[in-house]
Design a protein around this motif. Structure first.
Motif, PDB file in Angstrom:
ATOM      1  N   ILE A 280       0.938  -1.294   0.053  1.00 61.68           N
ATOM      2  CA  ILE A 280      -0.041   0.027  -0.144  1.00 61.68           C
ATOM      3  C   ILE A 280       0.860   1.168   0.002  1.00 61.68           C
ATOM      4  O   ILE A 280       0.549   2.183  -0.722  1.00 61.68           O
ATOM      5  CB  ILE A 280      -0.899  -0.017   1.104  1.00 61.68           C
ATOM      6  CG1 ILE A 280      -1.848  -1.151   1.166  1.00 61.68           C
ATOM      7  CG2 ILE A 280      -1.785   1.347   1.322  1.00 61.68           C
ATOM      8  CD1 ILE A 280      -2.778  -1.473   2.353  1.00 61.68           C
ATOM      9  N   LEU A 281       1.809   1.130   0.778  1.00 61.49           N
ATOM     10  CA  LEU A 281       2.865   2.315   0.954  1.00 61.49           C
ATOM     11  C   LEU A 281       3.526   2.648  -0.333  1.00 61.49           C
ATOM     12  O   LEU A 281       3.439   3.781  -0.969  1.00 61.49           O
ATOM     13  CB  LEU A 281       3.798   2.184   1.885  1.00 61.49           C
ATOM     14  CG  LEU A 281       4.947   3.251   2.170  1.00 61.49           C
ATOM     15  CD1 LEU A 281       4.122   4.598   2.422  1.00 61.49           C
ATOM     16  CD2 LEU A 281       5.858   2.948   3.111  1.00 61.49           C
ATOM     17  N   VAL A 282       3.977   1.609  -0.955  1.00 59.69           N
ATOM     18  CA  VAL A 282       4.704   1.595  -2.333  1.00 59.69           C
ATOM     19  C   VAL A 282       3.768   2.317  -3.345  1.00 59.69           C
ATOM     20  O   VAL A 282       3.871   3.036  -4.149  1.00 59.69           O
ATOM     21  CB  VAL A 282       5.291   0.424  -2.788  1.00 59.69           C
ATOM     22  CG1 VAL A 282       5.637   0.317  -4.540  1.00 59.69           C
ATOM     23  CG2 VAL A 282       6.461   0.059  -1.987  1.00 59.69           C
ATOM     24  N   ALA A 283       2.292   1.981  -3.396  1.00 63.41           N
ATOM     25  CA  ALA A 283       1.282   2.358  -4.239  1.00 63.41           C
ATOM     26  C   ALA A 283       1.109   3.806  -4.051  1.00 63.41           C
ATOM     27  O   ALA A 283       0.833   4.634  -5.037  1.00 63.41           O
ATOM     28  CB  ALA A 283      -0.082   1.650  -3.935  1.00 63.41           C
ATOM     29  N   VAL A 284       1.152   4.173  -2.746  1.00 63.83           N
ATOM     30  CA  VAL A 284       0.949   5.683  -2.661  1.00 63.83           C
ATOM     31  C   VAL A 284       2.093   6.430  -3.051  1.00 63.83           C
ATOM     32  O   VAL A 284       2.012   7.387  -3.814  1.00 63.83           O
ATOM     33  CB  VAL A 284       1.032   5.937  -1.143  1.00 63.83           C
ATOM     34  CG1 VAL A 284       1.021   7.561  -0.913  1.00 63.83           C
ATOM     35  CG2 VAL A 284      -0.400   5.376  -0.581  1.00 63.83           C
ATOM     36  N   LYS A 285       3.355   5.983  -2.968  1.00 63.56           N
ATOM     37  CA  LYS A 285       4.604   6.559  -3.681  1.00 63.56           C
ATOM     38  C   LYS A 285       4.529   6.570  -5.109  1.00 63.56           C
ATOM     39  O   LYS A 285       4.692   7.608  -5.885  1.00 63.56           O
ATOM     40  CB  LYS A 285       5.678   5.765  -3.266  1.00 63.56           C
ATOM     41  CG  LYS A 285       7.060   6.282  -3.729  1.00 63.56           C
ATOM     42  CD  LYS A 285       7.548   7.748  -3.303  1.00 63.56           C
ATOM     43  CE  LYS A 285       8.802   8.178  -3.648  1.00 63.56           C
ATOM     44  NZ  LYS A 285       9.148   9.133  -2.945  1.00 63.56           N
ATOM     45  N   ARG A 286       3.807   5.612  -5.854  1.00 68.18           N
ATOM     46  CA  ARG A 286       3.737   5.418  -7.332  1.00 68.18           C
ATOM     47  C   ARG A 286       2.686   6.714  -7.631  1.00 68.18           C
ATOM     48  O   ARG A 286       2.941   7.070  -8.732  1.00 68.18           O
ATOM     49  CB  ARG A 286       3.296   4.173  -7.751  1.00 68.18           C
ATOM     50  CG  ARG A 286       4.216   2.740  -7.391  1.00 68.18           C
ATOM     51  CD  ARG A 286       3.873   1.801  -8.420  1.00 68.18           C
ATOM     52  NE  ARG A 286       4.677   0.645  -8.167  1.00 68.18           N
ATOM     53  CZ  ARG A 286       5.718   0.534  -9.049  1.00 68.18           C
ATOM     54  NH1 ARG A 286       5.973   1.317  -9.947  1.00 68.18           N
ATOM     55  NH2 ARG A 286       6.394  -0.764  -8.630  1.00 68.18           N
ATOM     56  N   LEU A 287       1.812   6.967  -6.618  1.00 67.89           N
ATOM     57  CA  LEU A 287       0.852   7.832  -7.149  1.00 67.89           C
ATOM     58  C   LEU A 287       1.549   9.210  -7.146  1.00 67.89           C
ATOM     59  O   LEU A 287       1.215   9.782  -8.197  1.00 67.89           O
ATOM     60  CB  LEU A 287      -0.251   7.871  -6.022  1.00 67.89           C
ATOM     61  CG  LEU A 287      -1.236   8.902  -6.167  1.00 67.89           C
ATOM     62  CD1 LEU A 287      -2.334   8.571  -7.429  1.00 67.89           C
ATOM     63  CD2 LEU A 287      -2.137   9.398  -4.960  1.00 67.89           C
ATOM     64  N   TYR A 288       2.443   9.684  -6.326  1.00 69.00           N
ATOM     65  CA  TYR A 288       3.064  10.925  -6.306  1.00 69.00           C
ATOM     66  C   TYR A 288       4.141  10.840  -7.363  1.00 69.00           C
ATOM     67  O   TYR A 288       4.441  11.935  -7.498  1.00 69.00           O
ATOM     68  CB  TYR A 288       3.360  11.369  -4.855  1.00 69.00           C
ATOM     69  CG  TYR A 288       2.191  11.523  -4.072  1.00 69.00           C
ATOM     70  CD1 TYR A 288       1.747  12.963  -4.097  1.00 69.00           C
ATOM     71  CD2 TYR A 288       2.019  10.905  -3.093  1.00 69.00           C
ATOM     72  CE1 TYR A 288       0.600  13.345  -3.413  1.00 69.00           C
ATOM     73  CE2 TYR A 288       0.681  11.143  -2.454  1.00 69.00           C
ATOM     74  CZ  TYR A 288       0.015  12.241  -2.471  1.00 69.00           C
ATOM     75  OH  TYR A 288      -0.928  12.634  -1.705  1.00 69.00           O
ATOM     76  N   LEU A 289       4.738   9.613  -7.664  1.00 69.56           N
ATOM     77  CA  LEU A 289       5.787   9.658  -8.706  1.00 69.56           C
ATOM     78  C   LEU A 289       5.287  10.250  -9.988  1.00 69.56           C
ATOM     79  O   LEU A 289       6.139  10.553 -10.852  1.00 69.56           O
ATOM     80  CB  LEU A 289       6.461   8.574  -8.953  1.00 69.56           C
ATOM     81  CG  LEU A 289       7.578   8.151  -7.579  1.00 69.56           C
ATOM     82  CD1 LEU A 289       8.010   6.633  -7.715  1.00 69.56           C
ATOM     83  CD2 LEU A 289       8.740   8.870  -7.666  1.00 69.56           C
TER      84      LEU A 289
END
Length: 394
Positions: free
Chosen positions: A361-370
């Motif tokens: 989930i945390l990686v998914a959030v990071k991908r969103l902001y990348l």
């Protein structure tokens, strides 16, 4: 209200049948002539197979859980579908904001005229009130925020300034772009389901591990909170550990914190063991309004969890549930597995897999902001790499 479904009968069933017929979900429906003592006809007042199919079609159309059961959410949607713009006076009431298709129509007209940039969600909140008063001032009306006869006439006579596109989607995407790729400083509400006396089913995992659904969701939320805090994010929980809360109150909490995102954690259920897998949900309705950022995040979450766990991919979907409709920020709900499936239960009761899901989930959030920059293949981005990027300011 009581839950009404196949086999039930009475005046409430007749009301449901009448609404669905008016909405076109019961083709060629005609009221029979034979009346029973309470004034309803026998076919009208019985929840039969045809009404069950119509209810399910309505639920699918409205972004609701398709189960053929008319509970509070489905009944609310049925009532909201009966309102047309002009049938009642609309204005903002903080304690009980009006909801309905008439509000959605008003929002759409204000949006096309350039006065409303929110979601067309049929919920007359503060943003709709501000858009309406701005419109009234611009066109020489009394700026009282009340959609009465004079305002309705004005809206009817005026054409659209713009058509097509979604101002709300543009605003969401711009906010994400301007906030930058770093997670540090982002405000996130984590919303573990259940709570208080609502503990859910008792799940049994490998090696005799037994946990309630509430314990699983709270633990998963705590693990996610810890990882987000390590990445420099400001995290908030939607409820205390020992308290249950309605979806509307959870949404109010997130709005109070002025969060950037809200992530709700839930478990799914089915009538037998066949239902299994992980699914994610974002706001999306039959009026064509959608949370673009919510949809993107739900997609990232799905791909990351499926790539890292044995959970089947049940994809991501638009819904109109209160938890995604009443929040002012992009919100997703993740059904992390079926509590009624032994395989999913084994995954959820595993501390190792809960760690994995929290990381996904945390990686998914990071991908969103990348925003697609410096991206890694799905399932390969690690927590350590993420922290290294954060420390490097990326």
């Amino acid at each position: 209200m009581p839950r009404i479904s196949l086999g039930d009968h009475g005046a409430a069933v007749a009301e449901i049948r009448g609404i669905l017929a008016d909405q076109g979900f019961l083709a060629d429906y005609a009221v029979p002539d034979t009346l029973v003592t309470n004034g309803w006809t026998v076919p009208e007042a019985v929840f039969d197979r045809r009404l069950d199919r119509a209810t399910r079609a309505f639920q699918q159309h409205r972004g609701l859980l398709v189960d053929g059961i008319v509970g509070p959410a489905t009944y609310r949607a049925l009532r909201e579908s009966t309102y047309t713009l002009g049938a009642r006076t609309l204005s903002f009431h903080a304690s009980a904001p009006p909801t309905g298709d008439d509000v959605a129509t008003l929002q759409a007209r204000l949006q096309n005229l350039g006065f409303y940039a929110g979601m067309i969600d049929g919920h007359f909140g503060p943003q709709t009130h501000l858009g309406l008063t701005a419109y009234q001032r611009e066109f020489g009306l009394v700026a009282d925020g009340i959609c009465g006869p004079a305002t309705l006439r004005s809206l009817t006579f005026l054409g659209s300034r713009v058509t097509g596109g979604s101002p709300h989607a543009i605003r969401e995407e711009e906010e994400v772009r301007r906030s930058g790729p770093r997670l540090s400083g982002k405000r996130i509400v984590i919303d573990p389901g259940l709570g208080g006396e609502q503990t859910g089913l008792l799940l049994e995992g490998a090696d005799g591990v037994r946990m309630t659904e509430e314990e699983v969701l709270w633990d998963l939320g705590s693990r996610l909170e810890g990882r987000m805090a390590a990445a420099g994010m400001d995290t908030y929980l939607s409820r205390p550990r020992g308290m249950a809360a309605s979806d509307s109150s959870r949404a109010y909490t997130a709005n109070t914190f002025d969060a950037d995102l809200m992530i709700s954690l839930r478990t799914a259920h089915y009538r037998n063991e066949r239902g299994h897998g992980v699914a994610s949900f974002h706001f999306g309705n039959s009026h064509g309004s959608i949370s673009t950022i919510g949809r993107n995040l739900a997609g990232f979450v799905q791909r990351e969890i499926v790539a890292r766990t044995p959970l089947a991919d049940c994809h991501y979907h638009g819904r109109t549930w209160d938890i995604v409709r009443l929040t002012r920020m992009p919100t997703i709900q993740i059904d992390v597995g079926y509590a009624t499936n032994p395989g999913d239960a084994a995954v959820l009761t595993s501390a190792t897999y809960r760690d994995t899901i929290a990381e996904a989930i945390l990686v998914a959030v990071k991908r969103l902001y990348l925003l697609g920059e410096n991206d890694r293949p799905t399932g390969t981005y690690t927590f350590a790499e993420l922290l290294a990027l954060e420390e490097a300011g990326q």
